[in-house]
Write a protein that holds these residues in place. Sequence first.
Motif, PDB file in Angstrom:
ATOM      1  N   SER A   1       0.815  -1.225   0.000  1.00 55.16           N
ATOM      2  CA  SER A   1       0.000   0.000   0.000  1.00 55.16           C
ATOM      3  C   SER A   1       0.849   1.277   0.000  1.00 55.16           C
ATOM      4  CB  SER A   1      -0.950   0.014   1.201  1.00 55.16           C
ATOM      5  OG  SER A   1      -0.209  -0.036   2.411  1.00 55.16           O
ATOM      6  N   THR A   2       2.006   1.242   0.662  1.00 57.58           N
ATOM      7  CA  THR A   2       2.861   2.434   0.715  1.00 57.58           C
ATOM      8  C   THR A   2       3.396   2.787  -0.661  1.00 57.58           C
ATOM      9  OG1 THR A   2       3.519   1.944   2.996  1.00 57.58           O
ATOM     10  CG2 THR A   2       4.924   3.460   1.733  1.00 57.58           C
ATOM     11  N   TRP A   3       3.959   1.765  -1.341  1.00 58.04           N
ATOM     12  CA  TRP A   3       4.498   2.012  -2.676  1.00 58.04           C
ATOM     13  C   TRP A   3       3.399   2.329  -3.678  1.00 58.04           C
ATOM     14  CZ3 TRP A   3       9.294   3.170  -3.526  1.00 58.04           C
ATOM     15  CH2 TRP A   3      10.276   2.725  -2.647  1.00 58.04           C
ATOM     16  N   GLN A   4       2.270   1.655  -3.530  1.00 58.62           N
ATOM     17  CA  GLN A   4       1.137   1.916  -4.420  1.00 58.62           C
ATOM     18  C   GLN A   4       0.673   3.369  -4.306  1.00 58.62           C
ATOM     19  OE1 GLN A   4      -3.184   0.754  -3.679  1.00 58.62           O
ATOM     20  NE2 GLN A   4      -2.503  -0.955  -4.977  1.00 58.62           N
ATOM     21  N   SER A   5       0.541   3.835  -3.071  1.00 59.70           N
ATOM     22  CA  SER A   5       0.116   5.227  -2.857  1.00 59.70           C
ATOM     23  C   SER A   5       1.149   6.207  -3.379  1.00 59.70           C
ATOM     24  CB  SER A   5      -0.125   5.484  -1.368  1.00 59.70           C
ATOM     25  OG  SER A   5      -1.172   4.674  -0.876  1.00 59.70           O
ATOM     26  N   LEU A   6       2.433   5.882  -3.152  1.00 55.83           N
ATOM     27  CA  LEU A   6       3.508   6.773  -3.593  1.00 55.83           C
ATOM     28  C   LEU A   6       3.476   6.948  -5.108  1.00 55.83           C
ATOM     29  CD1 LEU A   6       5.987   8.389  -2.637  1.00 55.83           C
ATOM     30  CD2 LEU A   6       7.368   6.343  -3.048  1.00 55.83           C
ATOM     31  N   VAL A   7       3.341   5.832  -5.825  1.00 54.33           N
ATOM     32  CA  VAL A   7       3.329   5.886  -7.285  1.00 54.33           C
ATOM     33  C   VAL A   7       2.098   6.624  -7.788  1.00 54.33           C
ATOM     34  CG1 VAL A   7       3.062   4.484  -9.369  1.00 54.33           C
ATOM     35  CG2 VAL A   7       4.763   3.854  -7.658  1.00 54.33           C
ATOM     36  N   ARG A   8       0.943   6.318  -7.222  1.00 50.98           N
ATOM     37  CA  ARG A   8      -0.298   6.903  -7.732  1.00 50.98           C
ATOM     38  C   ARG A   8      -0.443   8.375  -7.357  1.00 50.98           C
ATOM     39  NH1 ARG A   8      -4.182   1.491  -7.136  1.00 50.98           N
ATOM     40  NH2 ARG A   8      -3.482   0.621  -9.155  1.00 50.98           N
ATOM     41  N   VAL A   9      -0.006   8.730  -6.180  1.00 50.13           N
ATOM     42  CA  VAL A   9      -0.029  10.155  -5.811  1.00 50.13           C
ATOM     43  C   VAL A   9       0.955  10.931  -6.682  1.00 50.13           C
ATOM     44  CG1 VAL A   9       0.544  11.807  -3.994  1.00 50.13           C
ATOM     45  CG2 VAL A   9      -0.850   9.813  -3.453  1.00 50.13           C
ATOM     46  N   GLY A  10       2.135  10.334  -6.902  1.00 46.78           N
ATOM     47  CA  GLY A  10       3.117  10.982  -7.768  1.00 46.78           C
ATOM     48  C   GLY A  10       2.592  11.157  -9.182  1.00 46.78           C
ATOM     49  N   PHE A  11       1.916  10.133  -9.699  1.00 46.51           N
ATOM     50  CA  PHE A  11       1.341  10.216 -11.045  1.00 46.51           C
ATOM     51  C   PHE A  11       0.290  11.319 -11.103  1.00 46.51           C
ATOM     52  CE2 PHE A  11      -1.623   9.288 -14.396  1.00 46.51           C
ATOM     53  CZ  PHE A  11      -0.849   8.773 -15.429  1.00 46.51           C
ATOM     54  N   ALA A  12      -0.567  11.377 -10.090  1.00 47.02           N
ATOM     55  CA  ALA A  12      -1.624  12.395 -10.068  1.00 47.02           C
ATOM     56  C   ALA A  12      -1.035  13.805 -10.024  1.00 47.02           C
ATOM     57  CB  ALA A  12      -2.545  12.159  -8.876  1.00 47.02           C
ATOM     58  N   LEU A  13       0.006  13.982  -9.205  1.00 43.68           N
ATOM     59  CA  LEU A  13       0.636  15.304  -9.107  1.00 43.68           C
ATOM     60  C   LEU A  13       1.304  15.702 -10.424  1.00 43.68           C
ATOM     61  CD1 LEU A  13       2.219  15.094  -5.526  1.00 43.68           C
ATOM     62  CD2 LEU A  13       0.224  16.442  -6.246  1.00 43.68           C
ATOM     63  N   LEU A  14       1.982  14.750 -11.053  1.00 41.64           N
ATOM     64  CA  LEU A  14       2.623  15.035 -12.338  1.00 41.64           C
ATOM     65  C   LEU A  14       1.584  15.329 -13.413  1.00 41.64           C
ATOM     66  CD1 LEU A  14       5.490  12.382 -12.387  1.00 41.64           C
ATOM     67  CD2 LEU A  14       5.754  14.867 -12.374  1.00 41.64           C
ATOM     68  N   LEU A  15       0.456  14.622 -13.359  1.00 42.95           N
ATOM     69  CA  LEU A  15      -0.612  14.858 -14.326  1.00 42.95           C
ATOM     70  C   LEU A  15      -1.157  16.277 -14.198  1.00 42.95           C
ATOM     71  CD1 LEU A  15      -2.466  13.623 -16.501  1.00 42.95           C
ATOM     72  CD2 LEU A  15      -4.021  12.944 -14.649  1.00 42.95           C
ATOM     73  N   VAL A  16      -1.396  16.709 -12.971  1.00 46.94           N
ATOM     74  CA  VAL A  16      -1.888  18.072 -12.746  1.00 46.94           C
ATOM     75  C   VAL A  16      -0.834  19.093 -13.155  1.00 46.94           C
ATOM     76  CG1 VAL A  16      -2.639  19.722 -10.993  1.00 46.94           C
ATOM     77  CG2 VAL A  16      -3.484  17.369 -10.926  1.00 46.94           C
ATOM     78  N   ALA A  17       0.437  18.812 -12.809  1.00 44.91           N
ATOM     79  CA  ALA A  17       1.515  19.733 -13.179  1.00 44.91           C
ATOM     80  C   ALA A  17       1.632  19.855 -14.697  1.00 44.91           C
ATOM     81  CB  ALA A  17       2.838  19.261 -12.587  1.00 44.91           C
ATOM     82  N   ALA A  18       1.529  18.718 -15.400  1.00 49.34           N
ATOM     83  CA  ALA A  18       1.583  18.752 -16.868  1.00 49.34           C
ATOM     84  C   ALA A  18       0.395  19.529 -17.417  1.00 49.34           C
ATOM     85  CB  ALA A  18       1.589  17.326 -17.418  1.00 49.34           C
ATOM     86  N   GLY A  19      -0.772  19.345 -16.800  1.00 49.17           N
ATOM     87  CA  GLY A  19      -1.954  20.095 -17.227  1.00 49.17           C
ATOM     88  C   GLY A  19      -1.771  21.589 -17.050  1.00 49.17           C
ATOM     89  N   VAL A  20      -1.148  21.976 -15.935  1.00 51.25           N
ATOM     90  CA  VAL A  20      -0.911  23.400 -15.672  1.00 51.25           C
ATOM     91  C   VAL A  20       0.067  23.976 -16.697  1.00 51.25           C
ATOM     92  CG1 VAL A  20       0.120  25.042 -14.048  1.00 51.25           C
ATOM     93  CG2 VAL A  20      -1.454  23.293 -13.217  1.00 51.25           C
ATOM     94  N   MET A  21       1.158  23.253 -16.964  1.00 50.31           N
ATOM     95  CA  MET A  21       2.147  23.756 -17.912  1.00 50.31           C
ATOM     96  C   MET A  21       1.564  23.837 -19.327  1.00 50.31           C
ATOM     97  SD  MET A  21       4.478  24.499 -15.903  1.00 50.31           S
ATOM     98  CE  MET A  21       5.526  25.186 -17.158  1.00 50.31           C
ATOM     99  N   LEU A  22       0.751  22.842 -19.694  1.00 49.74           N
ATOM    100  CA  LEU A  22       0.107  22.871 -20.999  1.00 49.74           C
ATOM    101  C   LEU A  22      -0.881  24.030 -21.076  1.00 49.74           C
ATOM    102  CD1 LEU A  22       0.102  21.297 -23.662  1.00 49.74           C
ATOM    103  CD2 LEU A  22      -1.810  19.951 -22.759  1.00 49.74           C
ATOM    104  N   ALA A  23      -1.577  24.273 -19.963  1.00 48.02           N
ATOM    105  CA  ALA A  23      -2.526  25.392 -19.920  1.00 48.02           C
ATOM    106  C   ALA A  23      -1.814  26.726 -20.071  1.00 48.02           C
ATOM    107  CB  ALA A  23      -3.307  25.354 -18.602  1.00 48.02           C
ATOM    108  N   VAL A  24      -0.628  26.846 -19.473  1.00 43.39           N
ATOM    109  CA  VAL A  24       0.130  28.102 -19.562  1.00 43.39           C
ATOM    110  C   VAL A  24       0.440  28.435 -21.015  1.00 43.39           C
ATOM    111  CG1 VAL A  24       2.376  29.144 -19.090  1.00 43.39           C
ATOM    112  CG2 VAL A  24       1.119  28.044 -17.250  1.00 43.39           C
ATOM    113  N   VAL A  25       0.844  27.412 -21.790  1.00 40.22           N
ATOM    114  CA  VAL A  25       1.196  27.640 -23.184  1.00 40.22           C
ATOM    115  C   VAL A  25      -0.055  27.858 -24.039  1.00 40.22           C
ATOM    116  CG1 VAL A  25       2.277  26.636 -25.227  1.00 40.22           C
ATOM    117  CG2 VAL A  25       3.346  26.347 -22.995  1.00 40.22           C
ATOM    118  N   THR A  26      -1.053  26.982 -23.891  1.00 37.23           N
ATOM    119  CA  THR A  26      -2.238  27.081 -24.747  1.00 37.23           C
ATOM    120  C   THR A  26      -3.141  28.243 -24.347  1.00 37.23           C
ATOM    121  OG1 THR A  26      -3.448  25.476 -23.373  1.00 37.23           O
ATOM    122  CG2 THR A  26      -2.202  24.618 -25.260  1.00 37.23           C
TER     123      THR A  26
END
Length: 260
Positions: free
Chosen positions: A66-91
């Motif tokens: 559960s620890t590693w699972q949460s770490l990977v999935r939380v990290g993925f979610a944060l990166l997804l939002v960060a990528a969305g923000v950076m894409l939004a800045v450009v578009t």
Amino acid sequence: MNGFSAGLRYLAQGQRWVLAHPRWLLFGLVPALIAFLVYAGALVALAFQAGDIAVWATPFADGWDSTWQSLVRVGFALLLVAAGVMLAVVTFTAVTLIIGDPFYQALGEKVEETEGGAPPGHGRSFWQDIRVSISDSVRVLLRVLMFTIPLFVLGFVPVIGQTFIPVIGIAVSGFFLTIELTSAALDRRGLPLKERIRLLRRRLPVALGFGVPLVILYLIPLGAVLLMPGAVAGATLLARGVAADSAAPGHAPAPVLGRS
């Protein structure tokens, strides 16, 4: 005046220009505010759905501790939002320029007028301008995705994914943001998209000096809305400077800054 500091000065000069011409500033806020509301809603929705998307995208982690699972999935979610923000800045800039095309074209021409005059232009109709603007923005977006997707994947790499990759992402976003903002002024000079990219790539420090601080300021709530008119004005000044430099190879540019 060369390098990163030159780009930063163009950005500051553009903000000073609209503050000295408040009517242009106020009208320029309207399309930027409309685009901001649309993007804010989309990013909020992405933030709420990021956890579910992370679970869907990482089925390989279902049987993990559960620890590693949460770490990977939380990290993925944060990166997804960060990528969305950076894409939004450009578009965001591209969408705002399309929404407010008549005003921003007029704003750029007014800046050119106060700085010595604008080129005669291309003679296209309003709808032709919109079509060309959308086409160019889509082509820029495809180039952005060529960088964004690999950077998103590299974000999972320990250490560099949390240090170097975000810095590279901001630099890439800043460069393409400068391309978007200078499009109208360079288009008036008869330069197609490929030539604009080539021109700004040859003056990369200047392009980054203009775009990178703007990307960071766009991350501040309402920063993109408040800075958009000045960003268009500053990009027009930058376009004048790099175009003049290109017309006189071997000579340092002497951008005209500060007229009113």
